[in-house]
Design a protein around this motif. Structure first.
Motif, PDB file in Angstrom:
ATOM      1  N   THR A 103       0.824  -1.218   0.000  1.00 22.72           N
ATOM      2  CA  THR A 103       0.000   0.000   0.000  1.00 22.72           C
ATOM      3  C   THR A 103       0.853   1.260   0.000  1.00 22.72           C
ATOM      4  O   THR A 103       0.409   2.312  -0.465  1.00 22.72           O
ATOM      5  CB  THR A 103      -0.963   0.015   1.192  1.00 22.72           C
ATOM      6  OG1 THR A 103      -0.230  -0.098   2.415  1.00 22.72           O
ATOM      7  CG2 THR A 103      -1.966  -1.127   1.090  1.00 22.72           C
ATOM      8  N   ASN A 339      -4.431 -10.966  -2.066  1.00 28.16           N
ATOM      9  CA  ASN A 339      -5.265 -10.021  -1.330  1.00 28.16           C
ATOM     10  C   ASN A 339      -6.169  -9.260  -2.303  1.00 28.16           C
ATOM     11  O   ASN A 339      -5.692  -8.605  -3.232  1.00 28.16           O
ATOM     12  CB  ASN A 339      -4.374  -9.049  -0.553  1.00 28.16           C
ATOM     13  CG  ASN A 339      -5.182  -8.062   0.264  1.00 28.16           C
ATOM     14  OD1 ASN A 339      -5.720  -7.110  -0.275  1.00 28.16           O
ATOM     15  ND2 ASN A 339      -5.263  -8.290   1.563  1.00 28.16           N
ATOM     16  N   ARG A 340      -7.470  -9.341  -2.080  1.00 28.22           N
ATOM     17  CA  ARG A 340      -8.428  -8.751  -3.022  1.00 28.22           C
ATOM     18  C   ARG A 340      -8.355  -7.233  -3.055  1.00 28.22           C
ATOM     19  O   ARG A 340      -8.526  -6.614  -4.116  1.00 28.22           O
ATOM     20  CB  ARG A 340      -9.844  -9.213  -2.680  1.00 28.22           C
ATOM     21  CG  ARG A 340     -10.090 -10.685  -3.032  1.00 28.22           C
ATOM     22  CD  ARG A 340     -11.481 -11.117  -2.674  1.00 28.22           C
ATOM     23  NE  ARG A 340     -11.683 -11.159  -1.227  1.00 28.22           N
ATOM     24  CZ  ARG A 340     -12.814 -11.536  -0.633  1.00 28.22           C
ATOM     25  NH1 ARG A 340     -13.854 -11.889  -1.355  1.00 28.22           N
ATOM     26  NH2 ARG A 340     -12.905 -11.548   0.678  1.00 28.22           N
ATOM     27  N   ALA A 341      -8.095  -6.603  -1.903  1.00 27.33           N
ATOM     28  CA  ALA A 341      -8.002  -5.147  -1.881  1.00 27.33           C
ATOM     29  C   ALA A 341      -6.786  -4.669  -2.665  1.00 27.33           C
ATOM     30  O   ALA A 341      -6.872  -3.676  -3.418  1.00 27.33           O
ATOM     31  CB  ALA A 341      -7.933  -4.649  -0.437  1.00 27.33           C
ATOM     32  N   ALA A 343      -5.315  -6.340  -5.123  1.00 27.34           N
ATOM     33  CA  ALA A 343      -5.612  -6.608  -6.538  1.00 27.34           C
ATOM     34  C   ALA A 343      -6.530  -5.550  -7.125  1.00 27.34           C
ATOM     35  O   ALA A 343      -6.336  -5.100  -8.267  1.00 27.34           O
ATOM     36  CB  ALA A 343      -6.231  -7.997  -6.688  1.00 27.34           C
ATOM     37  N   ALA A 344      -7.521  -5.135  -6.347  1.00 27.33           N
ATOM     38  CA  ALA A 344      -8.463  -4.122  -6.836  1.00 27.33           C
ATOM     39  C   ALA A 344      -7.764  -2.787  -7.052  1.00 27.33           C
ATOM     40  O   ALA A 344      -8.054  -2.064  -8.022  1.00 27.33           O
ATOM     41  CB  ALA A 344      -9.623  -3.970  -5.853  1.00 27.33           C
ATOM     42  N   ASP A 345      -6.830  -2.450  -6.170  1.00 31.82           N
ATOM     43  CA  ASP A 345      -6.135  -1.171  -6.328  1.00 31.82           C
ATOM     44  C   ASP A 345      -5.167  -1.220  -7.501  1.00 31.82           C
ATOM     45  O   ASP A 345      -5.005  -0.219  -8.218  1.00 31.82           O
ATOM     46  CB  ASP A 345      -5.405  -0.817  -5.026  1.00 31.82           C
ATOM     47  CG  ASP A 345      -5.556   0.654  -4.676  1.00 31.82           C
ATOM     48  OD1 ASP A 345      -6.683   1.176  -4.809  1.00 31.82           O
ATOM     49  OD2 ASP A 345      -4.562   1.285  -4.276  1.00 31.82           O
ATOM     50  N   ARG A 347      -5.702  -2.921 -10.151  1.00 32.85           N
ATOM     51  CA  ARG A 347      -6.607  -2.789 -11.297  1.00 32.85           C
ATOM     52  C   ARG A 347      -7.050  -1.341 -11.482  1.00 32.85           C
ATOM     53  O   ARG A 347      -7.165  -0.838 -12.608  1.00 32.85           O
ATOM     54  CB  ARG A 347      -7.811  -3.706 -11.098  1.00 32.85           C
ATOM     55  CG  ARG A 347      -8.742  -3.793 -12.311  1.00 32.85           C
ATOM     56  CD  ARG A 347      -9.674  -4.995 -12.202  1.00 32.85           C
ATOM     57  NE  ARG A 347     -10.445  -4.977 -10.956  1.00 32.85           N
ATOM     58  CZ  ARG A 347     -10.281  -5.834  -9.952  1.00 32.85           C
ATOM     59  NH1 ARG A 347      -9.352  -6.782 -10.034  1.00 32.85           N
ATOM     60  NH2 ARG A 347     -11.029  -5.755  -8.876  1.00 32.85           N
ATOM     61  N   LYS A 348      -7.284  -0.631 -10.383  1.00 32.15           N
ATOM     62  CA  LYS A 348      -7.686   0.778 -10.462  1.00 32.15           C
ATOM     63  C   LYS A 348      -6.615   1.622 -11.150  1.00 32.15           C
ATOM     64  O   LYS A 348      -6.922   2.472 -11.999  1.00 32.15           O
ATOM     65  CB  LYS A 348      -7.943   1.323  -9.058  1.00 32.15           C
ATOM     66  CG  LYS A 348      -8.340   2.801  -9.017  1.00 32.15           C
ATOM     67  CD  LYS A 348      -8.429   3.320  -7.593  1.00 32.15           C
ATOM     68  CE  LYS A 348      -7.039   3.607  -7.037  1.00 32.15           C
ATOM     69  NZ  LYS A 348      -7.097   4.265  -5.705  1.00 32.15           N
ATOM     70  N   TRP A 349      -5.354   1.377 -10.802  1.00 38.31           N
ATOM     71  CA  TRP A 349      -4.275   2.192 -11.345  1.00 38.31           C
ATOM     72  C   TRP A 349      -3.854   1.763 -12.751  1.00 38.31           C
ATOM     73  O   TRP A 349      -3.404   2.592 -13.540  1.00 38.31           O
ATOM     74  CB  TRP A 349      -3.054   2.122 -10.426  1.00 38.31           C
ATOM     75  CG  TRP A 349      -3.212   2.861  -9.132  1.00 38.31           C
ATOM     76  CD1 TRP A 349      -3.325   2.323  -7.887  1.00 38.31           C
ATOM     77  CD2 TRP A 349      -3.263   4.283  -8.951  1.00 38.31           C
ATOM     78  NE1 TRP A 349      -3.443   3.308  -6.941  1.00 38.31           N
ATOM     79  CE2 TRP A 349      -3.409   4.528  -7.561  1.00 38.31           C
ATOM     80  CE3 TRP A 349      -3.199   5.375  -9.820  1.00 38.31           C
ATOM     81  CZ2 TRP A 349      -3.489   5.810  -7.026  1.00 38.31           C
ATOM     82  CZ3 TRP A 349      -3.282   6.658  -9.286  1.00 38.31           C
ATOM     83  CH2 TRP A 349      -3.427   6.870  -7.902  1.00 38.31           C
ATOM     84  N   THR A 353      -6.300  -6.631 -14.760  1.00 39.67           N
ATOM     85  CA  THR A 353      -6.347  -7.626 -13.690  1.00 39.67           C
ATOM     86  C   THR A 353      -5.079  -8.444 -13.783  1.00 39.67           C
ATOM     87  O   THR A 353      -4.864  -9.176 -14.745  1.00 39.67           O
ATOM     88  CB  THR A 353      -7.591  -8.528 -13.833  1.00 39.67           C
ATOM     89  OG1 THR A 353      -8.765  -7.723 -13.739  1.00 39.67           O
ATOM     90  CG2 THR A 353      -7.600  -9.591 -12.742  1.00 39.67           C
ATOM     91  N   SER A 355      -2.237 -11.169 -12.209  1.00 38.95           N
ATOM     92  CA  SER A 355      -2.069 -12.308 -11.297  1.00 38.95           C
ATOM     93  C   SER A 355      -0.585 -12.616 -11.179  1.00 38.95           C
ATOM     94  O   SER A 355       0.187 -12.413 -12.128  1.00 38.95           O
ATOM     95  CB  SER A 355      -2.828 -13.533 -11.802  1.00 38.95           C
ATOM     96  OG  SER A 355      -2.320 -13.943 -13.054  1.00 38.95           O
TER      97      SER A 355
END
Length: 399
Positions: A103, A339-341, A343-345, A347-349, A353, A355
């Motif tokens: 993070t 960690n899904r959070a 991975a989502a971030d 993807r946001k940036w 997606t 892996s």
């Protein structure tokens, strides 16, 4: 015949608690009271305690510069930005680490790229790093997991040859060294944490170390709302933030440092004894300590379930049984590549997606790795035998 497990109504191996954390005393009280009476509590005017902490901590780790900050997470963010990592840049890091390693990059749009760890140390595996380097790679983050120094020699060689910056996540590594060199300023910049559970705590807080003058100046500026050291109060040459640690926190950290070496030595002695005591027990094995590691900070004592026993169900049951016997064992991290959070971030940036294949980290997280926190290693030598007895009793129950 096997002794009846505590969870089945048997007698626990131990009922006495392990040492509480943090340890504190007159030194912390004296220093905090001095700050209170001075009327200079913040991170700008006065700076007596902060300056002393920065000087002392840098000297402990062979560093030229130190900059105190609000916490280790933002210390890593500042470390990354101070060496030029920007939005969209990729940062190689291990997945078996606290989420802040990822993070701290994602906070400003840098992208974590997860590279698997060594199975017997859980440190970033240098053999796998080069395959993950792309034209967008800007830096490598080495995590000194549990206080065990990463292989900075090999990582420095890769970083130098490939033109990358090397950052140390030394949140757990205060006082550690490998191959004759203290951690923290072996790469371009390193970040430490003074969070409540760390071996040196101020409740919260952090510090970054570097031997690079320009990196130090940039880190200082980023933590001081973009000011420059020689500039006027309202002269903001960069975009920065108020990330300053306070005099009160520095006083607590200095008090902690007054007993640091004696605690360090006790943790090392008890960890070495535990290694000897657990090694003969079928079903578990201690984490490997590379021979060139002179000082292991022992923020965590890591040991593993053996392959024949290592399933998620057995790990969960081993934890339940050991805790019932009075040993406060913990499950450890969830591998960040899953960690899904995170991975989502990513993807946001990136709009993608992504892996990452990190089977060693995933297996450690799911079914192999067990921890004891550093306060357990501050107990008496005889308490290590209680841990041995509890582990032996629980492992026998799986036979």
């Amino acid at each position: 015949m096997m002794t009846k497990l505590a969870i089945d109504g048997g007698t626990p191996v131990r009922t006495a608690p392990f040492p509480a954390w943090p340890v504190h005393g007159e030194e912390e009280e004296r220093l905090v009271l001095e700050v209170v009476r001075s009327g200079k509590w913040g991170g700008t005017a006065g700076r007596k305690m902060l300056s002393e902490l920065e000087t002392t901590f840098a000297a402990m780790h062979g560093a030229k510069h130190a900059v105190t900050l609000v916490n280790g997470t933002l210390g890593l963010t500042v470390a990354l930005q101070s060496v030029g990592v920007g939005p969209g840049d990729e940062v190689i890091m291990p997945p078996y680490t606290f989420i802040a390693t990822a993070t701290s990059a994602l906070l400003f749009g840098a992208i974590p790229v997860f590279v698997d760890v060594e199975p017997d140390t859980l440190l970033l595996n240098p053999e796998l790093v080069e395959a993950a380097i792309t034209p967008r790679t800007k830096a490598i983050v080495a995590v000194h997991l549990a206080g065990l120094p990463a292989d900075m020699g090999r990582l420095k060689e890769i970083a130098r040859r490939r033109g990358l910056r090397l950052i140390e996540d030394a949140a757990q590594g205060v006082g550690a060294s490998r191959a004759g060199e203290p951690v923290g300023a072996l790469g371009d910049v390193g970040s430490f944490s003074f969070q409540m559970g760390k071996n040196v705590t101020a409740g919260e807080g952090g510090i970054v170390l570097t031997n690079d003058d320009a990196v130090a100046d940039m880190a200082w500026s980023l933590a001081n709302v973009g000011r420059i050291r020689s500039g006027a109060w309202y002269q903001h040459e960069h975009i920065g933030w108020n990330l300053r640690m306070t005099e009160l926190q520095a006083a607590l950290a200095l008090g902690q440092l007054s007993r640091f070496e004696s605690q360090f030595a006790r943790r090392e002695r008890n960890a070495a004894l535990l290694n000897e005591l657990l090694a003969p027990i079928d079903g578990v094995s201690p984490a490997r300590r590379p021979s060139e590691v002179e000082r292991h900070a022992q923020h965590l004592y890591v040991f593993f379930l053996d392959d024949a026993l290592a399933t998620p169900e057995n790990k969960a049951e081993a934890i339940r049984r050991l805790q019932a016997e009075g040993v406060p064992v913990a499950a450890g991290y969830v591998s960040l590549n899953r960690n899904r959070a995170v991975a989502a971030d990513i993807r946001k940036w990136t709009g993608e997606t992504r892996s990452y294949d990190c089977p060693v980290s995933e297996r450690a997280s799911d079914s192999r790795a067990l921890w004891l926190h550093q306060n357990v290693l501050l107990a008496e030598e005889r308490d290590m035998y209680d841990i041995r007895d509890a582990v032996r009793k629980v492992m026998a129950s799986f036979a």
